[in-house]
Scaffold this motif. Structure first.
Motif, PDB file in Angstrom:
ATOM      1  N   SER A  45      35.951 -14.564  45.042  1.00 27.59           N
ATOM      2  CA  SER A  45      35.684 -15.291  43.810  1.00 27.59           C
ATOM      3  C   SER A  45      35.238 -14.329  42.723  1.00 27.59           C
ATOM      4  N   ALA A  46      35.654 -14.604  41.531  1.00 27.85           N
ATOM      5  CA  ALA A  46      35.297 -13.749  40.402  1.00 27.85           C
ATOM      6  C   ALA A  46      33.891 -14.078  39.932  1.00 27.85           C
ATOM      7  N   THR A  47      33.153 -13.069  39.568  1.00 23.05           N
ATOM      8  CA  THR A  47      31.811 -13.293  39.032  1.00 23.05           C
ATOM      9  C   THR A  47      31.866 -13.196  37.528  1.00 23.05           C
ATOM     10  N   GLN A  48      31.109 -14.046  36.884  1.00 26.70           N
ATOM     11  CA  GLN A  48      31.063 -14.035  35.428  1.00 26.70           C
ATOM     12  C   GLN A  48      29.984 -13.073  34.978  1.00 26.70           C
ATOM     13  N   GLN A  49      30.324 -12.218  34.035  1.00 28.43           N
ATOM     14  CA  GLN A  49      29.360 -11.276  33.491  1.00 28.43           C
ATOM     15  C   GLN A  49      29.139 -11.590  32.029  1.00 28.43           C
ATOM     16  N   THR A  50      27.896 -11.506  31.610  1.00 29.10           N
ATOM     17  CA  THR A  50      27.559 -11.699  30.212  1.00 29.10           C
ATOM     18  C   THR A  50      27.173 -10.349  29.635  1.00 29.10           C
ATOM     19  N   PHE A  51      27.751 -10.013  28.510  1.00 23.88           N
ATOM     20  CA  PHE A  51      27.442  -8.751  27.866  1.00 23.88           C
ATOM     21  C   PHE A  51      26.717  -9.015  26.558  1.00 23.88           C
ATOM     22  N   LEU A  52      25.605  -8.384  26.380  1.00 21.48           N
ATOM     23  CA  LEU A  52      24.847  -8.466  25.144  1.00 21.48           C
ATOM     24  C   LEU A  52      24.863  -7.070  24.543  1.00 21.48           C
ATOM     25  N   TRP A  53      25.395  -6.934  23.356  1.00 19.82           N
ATOM     26  CA  TRP A  53      25.569  -5.623  22.738  1.00 19.82           C
ATOM     27  C   TRP A  53      24.438  -5.309  21.787  1.00 19.82           C
ATOM     28  N   GLN A  54      24.023  -4.082  21.802  1.00 12.88           N
ATOM     29  CA  GLN A  54      23.035  -3.606  20.854  1.00 12.88           C
ATOM     30  C   GLN A  54      23.385  -2.159  20.526  1.00 12.88           C
ATOM     31  N   HIS A  55      23.350  -1.836  19.266  1.00  9.82           N
ATOM     32  CA  HIS A  55      23.669  -0.482  18.825  1.00  9.82           C
ATOM     33  C   HIS A  55      22.404   0.222  18.373  1.00  9.82           C
ATOM     34  N   THR A  56      22.289   1.479  18.684  1.00 13.84           N
ATOM     35  CA  THR A  56      21.178   2.301  18.239  1.00 13.84           C
ATOM     36  C   THR A  56      21.682   3.726  18.108  1.00 13.84           C
ATOM     37  N   SER A  57      20.948   4.550  17.438  1.00  9.11           N
ATOM     38  CA  SER A  57      21.370   5.941  17.310  1.00  9.11           C
ATOM     39  C   SER A  57      20.162   6.860  17.361  1.00  9.11           C
ATOM     40  N   ALA A  58      20.429   8.084  17.713  1.00 11.89           N
ATOM     41  CA  ALA A  58      19.378   9.101  17.771  1.00 11.89           C
ATOM     42  C   ALA A  58      20.005  10.456  17.512  1.00 11.89           C
ATOM     43  N   VAL A  59      19.242  11.326  16.883  1.00 10.56           N
ATOM     44  CA  VAL A  59      19.656  12.709  16.689  1.00 10.56           C
ATOM     45  C   VAL A  59      18.809  13.546  17.633  1.00 10.56           C
ATOM     46  N   VAL A  60      19.478  14.324  18.469  1.00  8.34           N
ATOM     47  CA  VAL A  60      18.787  15.152  19.453  1.00  8.34           C
ATOM     48  C   VAL A  60      18.837  16.595  18.966  1.00  8.34           C
ATOM     49  N   PRO A  61      17.665  17.248  18.828  1.00  7.18           N
ATOM     50  CA  PRO A  61      17.660  18.647  18.379  1.00  7.18           C
ATOM     51  C   PRO A  61      18.350  19.550  19.404  1.00  7.18           C
ATOM     52  N   GLY A  62      18.737  20.707  18.953  1.00  4.26           N
ATOM     53  CA  GLY A  62      19.429  21.651  19.823  1.00  4.26           C
ATOM     54  C   GLY A  62      18.644  21.985  21.078  1.00  4.26           C
ATOM     55  N   PHE A  63      19.366  22.253  22.171  1.00  6.06           N
ATOM     56  CA  PHE A  63      18.744  22.607  23.443  1.00  6.06           C
ATOM     57  C   PHE A  63      19.758  23.370  24.288  1.00  6.06           C
ATOM     58  N   THR A  64      19.256  24.030  25.294  1.00 10.95           N
ATOM     59  CA  THR A  64      20.093  24.718  26.269  1.00 10.95           C
ATOM     60  C   THR A  64      19.827  24.085  27.623  1.00 10.95           C
ATOM     61  N   GLY A  65      20.866  23.813  28.380  1.00 12.27           N
ATOM     62  CA  GLY A  65      20.690  23.178  29.681  1.00 12.27           C
ATOM     63  C   GLY A  65      20.502  21.686  29.523  1.00 12.27           C
ATOM     64  N   ASP A  66      19.514  21.126  30.186  1.00  9.37           N
ATOM     65  CA  ASP A  66      19.219  19.693  30.127  1.00  9.37           C
ATOM     66  C   ASP A  66      18.054  19.432  29.184  1.00  9.37           C
ATOM     67  N   THR A  67      17.997  18.214  28.675  1.00  8.02           N
ATOM     68  CA  THR A  67      16.872  17.799  27.843  1.00  8.02           C
ATOM     69  C   THR A  67      16.636  16.306  28.010  1.00  8.02           C
ATOM     70  N   VAL A  68      15.509  15.854  27.565  1.00  7.57           N
ATOM     71  CA  VAL A  68      15.187  14.432  27.555  1.00  7.57           C
ATOM     72  C   VAL A  68      14.962  14.046  26.104  1.00  7.57           C
ATOM     73  N   ALA A  69      15.549  12.926  25.699  1.00  8.51           N
ATOM     74  CA  ALA A  69      15.400  12.449  24.326  1.00  8.51           C
ATOM     75  C   ALA A  69      15.070  10.967  24.352  1.00  8.51           C
ATOM     76  N   GLU A  70      14.268  10.525  23.401  1.00  7.70           N
ATOM     77  CA  GLU A  70      13.948   9.108  23.286  1.00  7.70           C
ATOM     78  C   GLU A  70      15.060   8.400  22.534  1.00  7.70           C
ATOM     79  N   LEU A  71      15.396   7.223  23.020  1.00  8.15           N
ATOM     80  CA  LEU A  71      16.419   6.399  22.396  1.00  8.15           C
ATOM     81  C   LEU A  71      15.768   5.078  22.003  1.00  8.15           C
ATOM     82  N   PRO A  72      15.617   4.815  20.702  1.00  7.10           N
ATOM     83  CA  PRO A  72      14.942   3.579  20.291  1.00  7.10           C
ATOM     84  C   PRO A  72      15.816   2.364  20.566  1.00  7.10           C
ATOM     85  N   LEU A  73      15.227   1.347  21.197  1.00  6.45           N
ATOM     86  CA  LEU A  73      15.923   0.092  21.462  1.00  6.45           C
ATOM     87  C   LEU A  73      15.078  -1.043  20.910  1.00  6.45           C
ATOM     88  N   GLU A  74      15.702  -1.921  20.162  1.00  5.00           N
ATOM     89  CA  GLU A  74      14.974  -3.061  19.618  1.00  5.00           C
ATOM     90  C   GLU A  74      14.685  -4.058  20.732  1.00  5.00           C
TER      91      GLU A  74
END
Length: 140
Positions: free
Chosen positions: A1-30
């Motif tokens: 049986s097929a399952t029904q999925q509900t999608f709720l869309w939200q757009h946000t943006s962030a500018v991440v400063p330069g880095f080498t390798g891996d980094t962690v950045a905050e992403l604002p979500l309303e």
């Protein structure tokens, strides 16, 4: 049986400063407590557990090239799932709206409620609504 999925869309943006390798950045979500918004209705209806989130990434990566700089697009297939505990949303709402709820009213309803409150010398909208509800025959 097929399952029904509900999608709720939200757009946000962030500018991440330069880095080498891996980094962690905050992403604002309303996060809203407006029950006219489907996401808030959905989250309020849940007793617990987690909410499956899927973060889809796009954008531009600027880097150092051999003689200048390089520009690359983030591929459209970049995504990251995350199971957010419902308790995170509930804690956030309790923090920002302690002991309260949120109801959106039309301008006409606000004006009428303000006039009712003023005519009876009530101090707040809570008192006006409580008095109106107490007078409703079906609630007695």
């Amino acid at each position: 049986s097929a399952t029904q999925q509900t999608f709720l869309w939200q757009h946000t943006s962030a500018v991440v400063p330069g880095f080498t390798g891996d980094t962690v950045a905050e992403l604002p979500l309303e996060c809203t407590y407006d029950f006219e918004v489907k996401a808030a209705k959905y989250l309020l209806a849940l007793d617990g557990g987690t909410v499956p989130l899927r973060f889809l990434f796009s954008g531009t990566v600027f880097g150092r090239g051999n003689q200048s700089f390089s520009v690359r697009q983030v591929p459209w297939d970049r995504e990251q799932p995350f199971d957010m505990p419902v308790s995170v949303w509930r804690d956030l709402i309790r923090l920002h709206y302690p002991g309260t709820g949120w109801v959106r009213l039309t301008r006409e309803a606000i004006d009428a409620l303000a006039a009712y409150r003023s005519a009876r010398g009530l101090l707040g909208f809570d008192e006006a609504i409580t008095e109106l509800l107490a007078a409703a025959p079906e609630l007695r």
